[in-house]
Design an enzyme around this catalytic site. Structure first.
Site, PDB file in Angstrom:
ATOM      1  N   LYS A 114      11.097   2.020   0.118  1.00 52.15           N
ATOM      2  CA  LYS A 114      11.156   2.951   1.240  1.00 52.15           C
ATOM      3  C   LYS A 114      10.570   4.302   0.860  1.00 52.15           C
ATOM      4  O   LYS A 114       9.925   4.951   1.671  1.00 52.15           O
ATOM      5  CB  LYS A 114      12.601   3.119   1.721  1.00 52.15           C
ATOM      6  CG  LYS A 114      13.104   1.935   2.522  1.00 52.15           C
ATOM      7  CD  LYS A 114      14.523   2.143   2.973  1.00 52.15           C
ATOM      8  CE  LYS A 114      15.044   0.939   3.734  1.00 52.15           C
ATOM      9  NZ  LYS A 114      16.513   1.007   3.892  1.00 52.15           N
ATOM     10  N   LYS A 196       6.554 -12.324   5.099  1.00 54.37           N
ATOM     11  CA  LYS A 196       7.600 -12.586   6.078  1.00 54.37           C
ATOM     12  C   LYS A 196       7.242 -12.007   7.458  1.00 54.37           C
ATOM     13  O   LYS A 196       6.610 -10.961   7.535  1.00 54.37           O
ATOM     14  CB  LYS A 196       8.882 -11.907   5.563  1.00 54.37           C
ATOM     15  CG  LYS A 196      10.156 -12.567   6.000  1.00 54.37           C
ATOM     16  CD  LYS A 196      11.331 -11.929   5.285  1.00 54.37           C
ATOM     17  CE  LYS A 196      12.388 -11.519   6.271  1.00 54.37           C
ATOM     18  NZ  LYS A 196      13.520 -10.835   5.677  1.00 54.37           N
ATOM     19  N   LYS A 199       8.649  -7.072  12.391  1.00 54.69           N
ATOM     20  CA  LYS A 199       8.244  -6.334  13.588  1.00 54.69           C
ATOM     21  C   LYS A 199       7.564  -5.016  13.232  1.00 54.69           C
ATOM     22  O   LYS A 199       7.015  -4.354  14.094  1.00 54.69           O
ATOM     23  CB  LYS A 199       9.424  -6.124  14.529  1.00 54.69           C
ATOM     24  CG  LYS A 199      10.540  -5.305  13.962  1.00 54.69           C
ATOM     25  CD  LYS A 199      11.776  -5.387  14.850  1.00 54.69           C
ATOM     26  CE  LYS A 199      13.015  -5.149  14.018  1.00 54.69           C
ATOM     27  NZ  LYS A 199      14.194  -5.802  14.515  1.00 54.69           N
TER      28      LYS A 199
END
Ligand code: TRP
Length: 330
Positions: A114, A196, A199
Site C-alpha cells: 500500500k 487475481k 475491481k
C-alpha cells in the site's frame, strides 16, 4: 453456552463486488449461515485509510449492505452490521494498539504494498489497520474467520495480539482460527489470467461486477484473453485464460471440469465464452433484482442496520467490559 461456532468476517465498502468476490468469498459466507453463528460487518472504519468523498462513502456502505443481503446473507439468521455503529471496535482497537509492537506491524506485506501505491497518503491508519481488524474479530470471541490469502497475515497478527493479551491478563479472548473453505474458487482477471480479478484494475474488461448488465457480461467474456489452441481443456500452465473460464463456468453451473471439457469438445472458443457469459448473467440476475429492490427500500436497510448494531453491540460490550476490568479502566 452457545453450541454453534462463531464466524466473523467483513468487507470494505470500496464499490460493487466483483464476480471474484462473490464466487470466492460471499457465496461461501452465505453457505456458512446454517452451520455457524455468523457475524458479517461492513467495515466502514477500515475504508478511512484511503480518502473518500463523504457522500460516496455513505452510499457505498449502504450499497454493500444491500449486496450482502441480495447475495443471500439473511439478517434473520446472521448479524449484519456497520462497523462504525458499534463503537467498541474503535475503543478496543486503541487498547490493542498499545499492546502491539511496531516491529510486528512493520512486517506486513500488505502495508508495504500500500505504501508503494499510495505515496501521497501514507497515514498511520494504514499501518495499524491489522489492529482494528484484530479488534473486529476478538470482540466477538470468534472461532473462525473466513479469509483469503491476502488476509492470512493479518489474522496471524490478530492471533498473536490475542495470545499475548491473554498471557498478561488471563483468558480474555478466544484465539481465532482461519476458516479455509472446502471448495474456494480463485477467480482470475479476464484480461490477465495470471493475476487475481480485482475491481481496482484499470481495464474494466478484466472484471465482472455483481451489477453488470447481461450485455456487458457477454461482451466482457467475449473479449476474455484465451490462447490459440482452440481446445477447451483445463491446463493452468499452458492455458490460464481458458482454465479460468472453466473454473467460473464450473462454479456457477455446478458442473465439473471433465463434463465441461466434454460439453465443448469440437466447439470453438466463441461458443464456450458465450455459454460462460450466459451462465454468469443467469446467476447474477436474481441477485441484481433483489439488490435493486433493496436499494429502493432504504427504510428496510436502515432497520436491518439498527438491529444488527444492537445485536453486535451487546456481544462487543461484554468483551470490552472484560478488557477494561482487566486493565484497570473499570
Ligand atoms: N481486511 C479485510 C479486507 O480488506 C477486511 C476486514 C476487516 C476483515 N476486518 C475484518 C476480514 C475482520 C475478516 C475479519 O479484506
Amino acid at each position: 453456552m452457545q453450541d454453534k461456532k462463531r464466524i466473523f468476517s467483513g468487507m470494505q465498502p470500496t464499490g460493487v463486488l466483483t464476480l471474484g468476490n462473490y464466487l470466492g468469498a460471499m457465496r461461501n459466507w452465505v453457505a456458512l449461515q446454517d452451520e455457524y453463528e455468523c457475524i458479517y460487518s461492513v467495515v466502514d472504519l477500515h475504508s478511512l485509510t484511503v480518502r473518500n468523498e463523504a457522500k460516496e462513502l455513505r452510499e457505498r456502505r449502504l450499497s454493500l449492505l444491500a449486496q450482502y443481503i441480495a447475495c443471500g446473507i439473511n439478517p434473520e439468521k446472521s448479524i449484519v452490521f456497520m462497523q462504525s455503529h458499534v463503537s467498541a471496535h474503535a475503543e478496543l482497537s486503541w487498547v490493542l494498539n498499545c499492546n502491539t509492537y511496531m516491529g510486528e506491524l512493520s512486517r506486513q506485506t500488505q502495508f508495504k504494498e500500500k505504501v508503494s501505491k499510495h505515496k501521497d497518503n501514507i497515514n498511520a491508519g494504514l499501518f495499524t489497520y491489522p489492529v482494528l481488524m484484530a479488534a473486529d474479530i476478538l470482540l466477538y470471541q470468534t472461532d473462525l474467520v473466513p479469509v483469503g490469502d491476502d488476509q492470512k497475515q493479518h489474522l496471524e497478527i490478530a492471533r498473536d495480539i490475542a495470545g499475548r493479551f491473554n498471557g498478561l491478563y488471563g483468558n480474555v479472548f478466544k484465539i481465532p482460527e482461519p476458516y479455509i473453505p472446502k471448495v474456494g474458487a480463485r477467480i482470475m482477471s479476464l484480461q490477465d489470467p495470471t493475476s487475481k480479478m480485482s475491481k481496482s484494475d484499470e481495464n474494466s474488461n478484466a472484471y465482472i461486477t455483481l451489477l453488470d448488465s447481461p450485455e456487458t457480461i457477454l461482451r466482457k467474456f467475449k473479449r476474455a484473453v484465451t490462447d490459440s489452441e482452440a481446445v477447451v481443456r483445463y491446463d493452468l500452465e499452458e492455458k490460464p485464460g481458458i482454465s479460468n473460464l472453466m473454473s467460473i463456468y464450473a462454479s456457477v453451473t455446478g458442473k465439473n471440469l471433465d463434463d465441461i471439457r466434454q460439453e465443448f469438445e469440437g466447439k470453438g472458443y466463441g461458443d464456450f465464452k458465450a455459454a460462460v457469459g450466459e451462465a454468469v448473467a443467469e446467476t447474477l440476475r436474481p441477485i441484481q433484482e433483489s439488490y435493486n429492490e433493496l436499494m429502493a427500500a432504504r427504510d428496510y436497510l436502515q432497520d436491518i442496520m439498527k438491529k444488527g448494531a444492537e445485536d453486535a453491540n451487546r456481544i462487543a460490550r461484554r468483551t470490552l467490559g472484560k478488557v477494561y476490568r482487566k486493565i484497570g479502566l473499570q
